[in-house]
Design a protein around this motif. Structure first.
Motif, PDB file in Angstrom:
ATOM      1  N   TYR A 402     126.716   6.783  34.033  1.00 10.90           N
ATOM      2  CA  TYR A 402     126.490   5.383  34.404  1.00 10.90           C
ATOM      3  C   TYR A 402     125.991   5.275  35.842  1.00 10.90           C
ATOM      4  CZ  TYR A 402     131.374   6.442  35.552  1.00 10.90           C
ATOM      5  OH  TYR A 402     132.528   7.053  35.994  1.00 10.90           O
ATOM      6  N   GLN A 404     126.900   6.578  38.855  1.00 11.45           N
ATOM      7  CA  GLN A 404     127.755   6.508  40.043  1.00 11.45           C
ATOM      8  C   GLN A 404     127.924   7.900  40.616  1.00 11.45           C
ATOM      9  OE1 GLN A 404     131.427   4.311  39.768  1.00 11.45           O
ATOM     10  NE2 GLN A 404     132.291   5.237  41.595  1.00 11.45           N
ATOM     11  N   THR A 457     137.288  -2.731  35.224  1.00 14.40           N
ATOM     12  CA  THR A 457     135.856  -2.729  34.932  1.00 14.40           C
ATOM     13  C   THR A 457     135.309  -4.144  34.796  1.00 14.40           C
ATOM     14  OG1 THR A 457     136.428  -2.382  32.595  1.00 14.40           O
ATOM     15  CG2 THR A 457     135.836  -0.441  33.887  1.00 14.40           C
ATOM     16  N   TYR A 607     128.656  -3.416  38.290  1.00 17.10           N
ATOM     17  CA  TYR A 607     128.144  -2.748  37.096  1.00 17.10           C
ATOM     18  C   TYR A 607     127.222  -3.706  36.361  1.00 17.10           C
ATOM     19  CZ  TYR A 607     127.941  -0.196  32.665  1.00 17.10           C
ATOM     20  OH  TYR A 607     127.507   0.484  31.555  1.00 17.10           O
ATOM     21  N   PRO A 616     131.203   1.065  38.817  1.00 17.73           N
ATOM     22  CA  PRO A 616     132.343   0.299  38.304  1.00 17.73           C
ATOM     23  C   PRO A 616     133.666   0.658  38.967  1.00 17.73           C
ATOM     24  CG  PRO A 616     131.675   1.975  36.731  1.00 17.73           C
ATOM     25  CD  PRO A 616     130.642   1.973  37.816  1.00 17.73           C
TER      26      PRO A 616
END
Length: 781
Positions: A402, A404, A457, A607, A616
């Motif tokens: 994702y 990060q 989240t 996010y 997130p």
């Protein structure tokens, strides 16, 4: 004059309080039995007891509902049905789908249909059994995979991806493997069951005592079902006898039902679920079905991964959307996936609506990649630890699917340290030798890491408030939005305030969580209780510290920077000081305000779900565990012989509480993976509905050698005193037990075959895996 509220207190020296092994603030009351839980509150005059009339089928329609026998039963005061609700009737916490009562459609066995209230609890429960209900039954959907195939979803599917052409990367990899596994759910089995008491107040208001991790949500939903403003409802929550996520959303229905009955008859009402009703009517940890396709190079480094996770959401959305998201976020665990596609599905089935549980989907997501690590190792004839280390996040391989960035250094340091302290390689050699000589009893060993993201989240939940009062005798009262469920949150918050004010934590009282003191609070979940509420309490304490400092500096004609708060005194030289209480008294006489609110919101997190990219998590908590098991290959029975844990807590606020959380989380995780089995019959009726049919770990299941150490290195992010969350991450250290069981079974094939072992890995499943492996080994010959 320098503003003390902007001082970097985390960089200051750490005096008594922070970092000390202070006992849990209620420990003595817990042991003595004097701790007050909801069911211990002195009952108000005229209290009435409620019981729920629930469905006995999993899917269908009510064709006949006759409550006359219930109403005429001894002691019955009133009945509550759907028609009696003045406000909303759907109390879904995020998305609709959770009717508080039903009068027609049945979506799961145990669904509330009506509530009966009587003069005694026994009379209410007996009356509830007299309801005459007939159904037009339909076959329930209990298979999550079949539900997804049929398009039966509680929320839309989601996908995240890193890399361009995953299928091409997979097809061109030198080694290609795939696997599938079922990951069982888990009952929360908190010691204190679901309970609420509602007391009518003036002006149509309602006071609610509830065992809930989310008092503000209870306040909101009670107000909405009663059709009154939020400010007319006050929720009071002193402590819970365990929550583990099962009281985040699913404490609200019982508070709402109690409030509705109390409003109808204008008398106090208590609703406490019997244990069997609690287990039948409340959601569990989501069962998952996971699948991977992975391509590696000849050294076992992953080149491409296609991972699918299916969460069984039950009959309604509840928190399933976010839980499956977190399973997807953690499908990489500690390993770099350069080309990866991760899909998450949210199946609708005819069971209770599954809900939050310690780890919130993260554990279920991690299981599939840890299975893959073992499978790669067996395929290549390597030790699984070598494969895990080759795939760890590292330099230039440090971005998640994702997108990060990962601070990977602690992972390597923790694993290397634990590898040495646990004597992993010496024990590996000894176990191979043992297994070669022992025809029946086989040993297994595994070291598994954990990388767990910390933050809700859902971004708006990452905020907290606190309220602090200074009294003129120098005592301090603290209220914050977090809830105490045995995890030591109030103890840590009192230590934080003591640190800020330079006083002993003995002078600080953290009071019950109440919605009329700190409004609009987030749930105590996602391991964020101390991170959020500790920071909010610190901000309030620093405001008060600033006021006292400015007042004293002015009276002494000195600069505020000369003042030092320590040892229950305020010092302006090494020898000159005033007692903290004396300064507070003087400040009161000088009309200095002695109450302050604090607020905190987690920075840096975001996010974009449409792009499946973002940050997130504020940071990652990391750890590793080595577990050794002994398996009887004739029966499938096994024992956990030893576990060594090294876990990252940042700069520990309270090492005793942190170690307790690590030990407890590990044992609870071990139960999820080995003994705790949820069983529904084909009609959708829960059979594992009591402690007699559902086995949580006992003290005898704990390893006789249990070494737990803290990896204490300050969190590089500006968390409260640079600590790290410790509630959920240790839970996943128990994956080492499951992996060690697979290791022991694999020894029967001289470690050439990686066995299928779904969870919970009960002795029956272990024996099935043993027999399947022996058959496969013979076929391979």
């Amino acid at each position: 004059m320098r503003n003390l509220t902007t001082l970097d207190t985390a960089s200051a020296s750490i005096p008594s309080g922070i970092g000390q092994k202070i006992p849990h603030e209620s420990a003595e009351r817990h042991v003595a039995g004097s701790a007050i839980y909801v069911d211990d509150i002195r009952e108000p005059q005229g209290l009435i007891y409620a019981a729920v009339i629930r469905s006995t089928v999993a899917k269908g329609k009510i064709t006949r509902l006759d409550l006359t026998p219930v109403l005429h039963a001894p002691g019955v005061v009133t009945l509550l049905t759907l028609d009696d609700i003045p406000g909303i009737t759907d109390i879904g916490p995020v998305f609709p789908g959770d009717p508080i009562l039903t009068s027609d459609i049945i979506a799961y066995a145990g669904q509330p249909i009506a509530v009966v209230a009587a003069k005694t609890e026994r009379q209410a429960r007996q009356a509830a059994r007299l309801a005459v209900i007939e159904y037009a039954k339909e076959p329930p959907q209990l298979d999550a995979e079949a539900a997804v195939a049929a398009g039966e979803l509680v929320r839309p599917s989601h996908q995240m991806q890193i890399g361009e052409d995953i299928d091409l990367a997979l097809s061109s990899a030198p080694i290609r493997l795939e696997g599938k596994m079922y990951v069982g759910g888990q009952e929360h089995l908190y010691l204190e069951g679901q309970v609420s008491m509602a007391v009518p107040c003036e002006e149509g208001g309602m006071l609610i005592y509830t065992s809930s991790q989310h008092p503000s949500e209870v306040q909101k939903l009670v107000a909405e079902v009663l059709h009154i403003p939020f400010n007319r409802v006050t929720v009071d929550m002193r402590r819970m006898g365990g929550g583990f996520g099962g009281k985040e959303t699913q404490a609200a229905p019982w508070a709402c039902l109690a409030a509705l009955v109390a409003n109808k008859i204008q008398r106090p009402v208590k609703l406490r679920l019997p244990r069997i009703d609690d287990m039948v009517m409340t959601g569990k940890r989501h069962p998952f079905v996971n699948h991977y396709r992975i391509g590696t190079d000849n050294q076992g480094r992953i080149l491409a991964a296609d991972i699918t996770v299916i969460g069984n959401g039950g009959h309604s959305p509840d928190l399933t959307d976010a839980i499956v998201d977190r399973a997807m976020f953690h499908a990489d665990n500690a390993y770099f996936l350069s080309n990866a596609r991760i899909q998450g599905h949210r199946a609708r089935t005819n069971t209770v609506s599954h809900t939050a549980f310690r780890g919130f989907g993260g554990p279920q997501g991690m299981m599939i990649i840890e299975r893959a690590m073992d499978d790669i190792a067996r395929h290549l004839g390597c030790d699984p630890l070598d494969i895990r280390k080759r795939n760890l996040y590292q330099a230039e391989r440090d971005v998640t699917p994702y997108h990060q960035d990962v601070d990977y250094a602690p992972l390597h340091q923790i694993i290397e340290t634990l590898e040495e302290s646990s004597q992993y390689w010496l024990r590996r050699a000894a176990i191979r030798d043992w297994n070669a000589k022992s025809p029946v009893l086989k040993k297994g060993l595994a070291l598994t890491p954990v990388k767990f993201g910390i933050s809700f989240t859902v971004q708006h939940l990452n905020q907290a408030g606190a309220l602090i009062h200074l009294y003129t005798d120098g005592s301090v009262q603290v209220n914050h939005g977090g809830t105490e469920m045995g995890q030591g949150l109030h103890t840590k918050v009192s230590q934080i305030v003591a640190q800020c004010l330079g006083i002993s934590s003995e002078h600080i009282l953290v009071t019950a969580t109440r919605t009329d003191k700190v409004p609009n609070t987030s749930p105590t979940a996602a391991s964020s209780g101390t991170d959020l509420n500790g920071k909010a309490a610190e901000q309030a304490a620093l405001i008060l510290k600033q006021r006292l400092a400015e007042y004293l500096a002015q009276t002494l004609s000195i600069d505020v920077e000369q003042l030092r708060f320590a040892d229950d005194r305020i010092w302006w030289t090494d020898t000159d000081s005033k007692h903290f209480a004396e300064v507070v008294q003087d400040a009161y006489l000088a009309r200095v305000p002695l109450s302050a609110t604090g607020y905190y919101k987690t920075p840096k997190i975001w996010y974009d779900r449409t792009q499946a990219k973002g940050r997130p998590f504020f940071y990652f908590a990391m750890g590793a565990a080595v577990s050794e098991v002994l398996v009887d290959t004739l029966t499938g029975e096994y024992r956990l012989l030893q576990t060594d844990i090294l876990h990252d807590v940042g700069q520990s606020l309270n090492p005793a509480i942190d170690i307790g959380q690590i030990e407890g989380g590990f044992i609870q995780g071990m139960g999820w993976l080995t003994t705790e089995e949820l069983v529904w019959n084909p009609d959708g009726i829960l059979l594992s509905n009591s402690p007699a049919t559902y086995k949580i770990p006992a003290i005898s299941d704990a390893p006789p050698i249990f070494n737990v150490a803290l990896y204490e290195q300050p969190n590089p992010e500006a968390t409260i005193y640079h600590s790290k969350a410790v509630g959920e991450p240790p839970f996943m250290l128990a994956i080492s037990v499951w992996s060690a069981l697979r290791d022991a079974i694999s020894s029967l094939s001289d470690y050439r075959i990686s066995p299928d072992l779904d969870t919970p890995a009960t002795p029956e499943r272990v024996l099935t895996a043993i027999n399947a492996l022996r058959f496969a080994a013979k076929e391979a010959e």
